[in-house]
Every structure is written in structure tokens, then in C-alpha cells.
Design an enzyme around this catalytic site. Structure first.
Site, short mmCIF file in Angstrom:
data_model
loop_
_atom_site.label_atom_id
_atom_site.label_comp_id
_atom_site.label_asym_id
_atom_site.label_seq_id
_atom_site.Cartn_x
_atom_site.Cartn_y
_atom_site.Cartn_z
N SER A 146 0.85 -1.19 0.00
CA SER A 146 0.00 0.00 0.00
C SER A 146 0.88 1.24 0.00
O SER A 146 2.03 1.19 0.48
CB SER A 146 -0.90 0.01 1.24
N TYR A 159 -1.89 -0.36 10.34
CA TYR A 159 -1.89 -0.85 8.97
C TYR A 159 -0.62 -0.42 8.25
O TYR A 159 0.00 -1.21 7.54
CB TYR A 159 -3.13 -0.30 8.26
N LYS A 163 2.36 -2.73 6.36
CA LYS A 163 2.71 -2.60 4.95
C LYS A 163 4.17 -2.16 4.77
O LYS A 163 4.82 -2.52 3.78
CB LYS A 163 1.75 -1.63 4.26
#
Length: 255
Positions: A146, A159, A163
Site C-alpha cells: 500500500s 496498517y 505494509k
């Protein structure tokens, strides 16, 4: 002249591929000639997605896999190899949702859940399927990362951490597996219209308009926007691309 994007005779495994970006990548890989293994947490969903692709003329099998469960990951790898005898391209799209909000409010259970689903499970699947690529001296491994890996976030901090770890895994694996003929890369999407992102990104028209206005290409991405890059990186056309984390974000990451 050789078709550099021809995947005829190849086998592609795409995790988290019952819908959204995963399904579109599986569809594109299959349309390029690959036999495809699709997966989701439950067997019925995986088999339904495979049936959808089969109706489009794509050779597909559906096998259940919970990327956060190590035993499920190992069983999935065994079944994928039993189905086709080999895996040439491994696309690691499945993920566990990391809880949004302040990092200061997230305890060890949430951390373990996020890292288990977004990092550990993917590496366990690489461990299970890379050896047969090494034995042949050929293969492609593609992680779904991402643009959050490259930017700070006060809302999606957990998150972003998973990533960023994904991007580092790509760099390290590319060095380890490159001499064995295997390329390893990551796709780093920006905002993409999927059911997973509906609430956060595009479910509200006003919210979507504000987001699109911040993207130089003035729209959020579609799942199909990611699929072409997956085909490139899995095909002979992308054989010399390795160790890269490639943005698909309408230039948002450079705005």
C-alpha cells in the site's frame, strides 16, 4: 516474436481472491493463459469465485485459506501444489484488517492480529511455495502492499506498519531469491474502490469527491487498475524487475 505477457502453461496462486483486487488479478492472470488458484477464508466462497472464472474460460480452482492461521496456510499450499503440481506465480493479496485509530490505544492482541494476517501469514506461504520455484530456477512472488507503507498516518498507523514490513520483506526476499531466478515485488495501491474500502473511502459521495480531488488523476482507483501490473510482474515482460514496491495511485504518493 514472443508474447511477453503470455502465461500459458503457468500456474498462479492468488490469495484473498474471491472479490475486489484479488479477483481482478486472478481474472487478468487467467486471461493471459495461467491456470489460477483462488482463495478465500471459506471454501464455498473460493469455489464460487473459481466457478465464475471458469465460466469465462479460465482454468481455476478454489481452495480455502485463512492467511492469519498458520495451519490453514500450510494446508492451502499443499492443496495448491496437489491441484497443479507447481506454482509459478504467487500473489499475496489476502490481508487482515488492522484496527484504525491511535497506536497508543492498541494493545498486543491487535498488534498480533495485524502482523499475523499481513506479514507472518504471507511469509509462511512464501516459505511453503518458494522451494519448488527454487528447484526449477524460476518464479515470481508478488506482495500486495500500500502507499500507506511510505507515509505516516495518525489514523491507520497499525496498517501502515504492516505494509512497511511488507515492503522490507520484498527487498530482503529479492536479494535472497534473485540468484535462484525468482523475482519478488510489491504493488502499492492508493485508494481503490472495493467493498473492503467502501466505508473508509467511497461509500459517501461527498467523501469520495474530496478524496478524488486530492489525487492528481482526479479519481480513485478501480480494482482493474491493479490487475495489469500483476500480469506484468508475473510474466516474462517483468522478469528483470525485482525488489521494487510500485505505486498504483494516480500520482497521489508524489502529490
Amino acid at each position: 516474436m514472443q508474447n511477453l505477457f503470455d502465461l500459458t502453461g503457468r500456474v498462479a496462486v492468488v490469495t484473498g481472491s474471491t472479490k475486489g483486487m484479488g479477483l481482478e488479478m486472478a481474472r487478468a492472470l487467467g486471461a493471459s493463459g495461467a491456470a489460477v488458484v483462488v482463495s478465500g477464508r471459506d471454501r464455498a466462497g473460493a469455489e464460487a469465485a473459481a466457478a465464475t472464472l471458469a465460466a469465462e474460460g479460465i482454468a481455476a480452482r478454489g481452495i480455502a485459506c485463512d492467511i492469519g492461521d498458520v495451519d490453514s496456510v500450510r494446508a492451502f499450499a499443499e492443496q495448491a501444489l496437489a491441484a497443479y503440481g507447481r506454482v509459478d506465480a504467487l500473489v499475496l493479496n489476502a490481508a487482515a484488517g488492522a484496527a484504525p485509530g491511535s497506536l497508543l490505544a492498541q494493545g498486543p492482541d491487535l498488534f498480533d492480529q495485524a502482523m499475523g494476517g499481513n506479514v507472518r501469514g504471507n511469509l509462511m506461504l512464501v516459505n511453503a511455495l518458494a522451494p519448488q520455484m527454487v528447484a526449477r530456477g524460476d518464479g515470481a512472488i508478488l506482495f500486495m502492499s500500500s502507499i500507506a507503507a511510505k507515509r505516516g498516518s495518525a489514523f491507520l498507523g497499525m496498517y501502515s506498519i504492516t505494509k512497511a514490513a511488507t515492503d522490507q520483506a520484498v527487498r530482503s526476499l529479492a536479494l535472497e531469491l534473485g540468484p535462484k531466478g525468482i523475482n519478488v515485488n510489491a504493488i502499492n495501491p492508493g485508494p481503490v474502490r472495493t467493498e473492503f474500502s467502501r466505508e473508509a473511502l467511497w461509500g459517501n459521495p461527498e467523501q469520495e469527491a474530496r478524496l478524488a480531488a486530492a489525487i492528481p488523476m482526479r479519481r480513485i482507483g478501480e480494482a482493474s487498475d491493479v490487475a495489469g501490473l500483476a500480469v506484468l510482474l508475473a510474466s516474462p515482460a517483468g522478469r528483470f524487475i525485482s525488489g521494487q514496491s510500485i505505486g498504483v495511485d494516480g500520482a497521489l504518493s508524489v502529490a
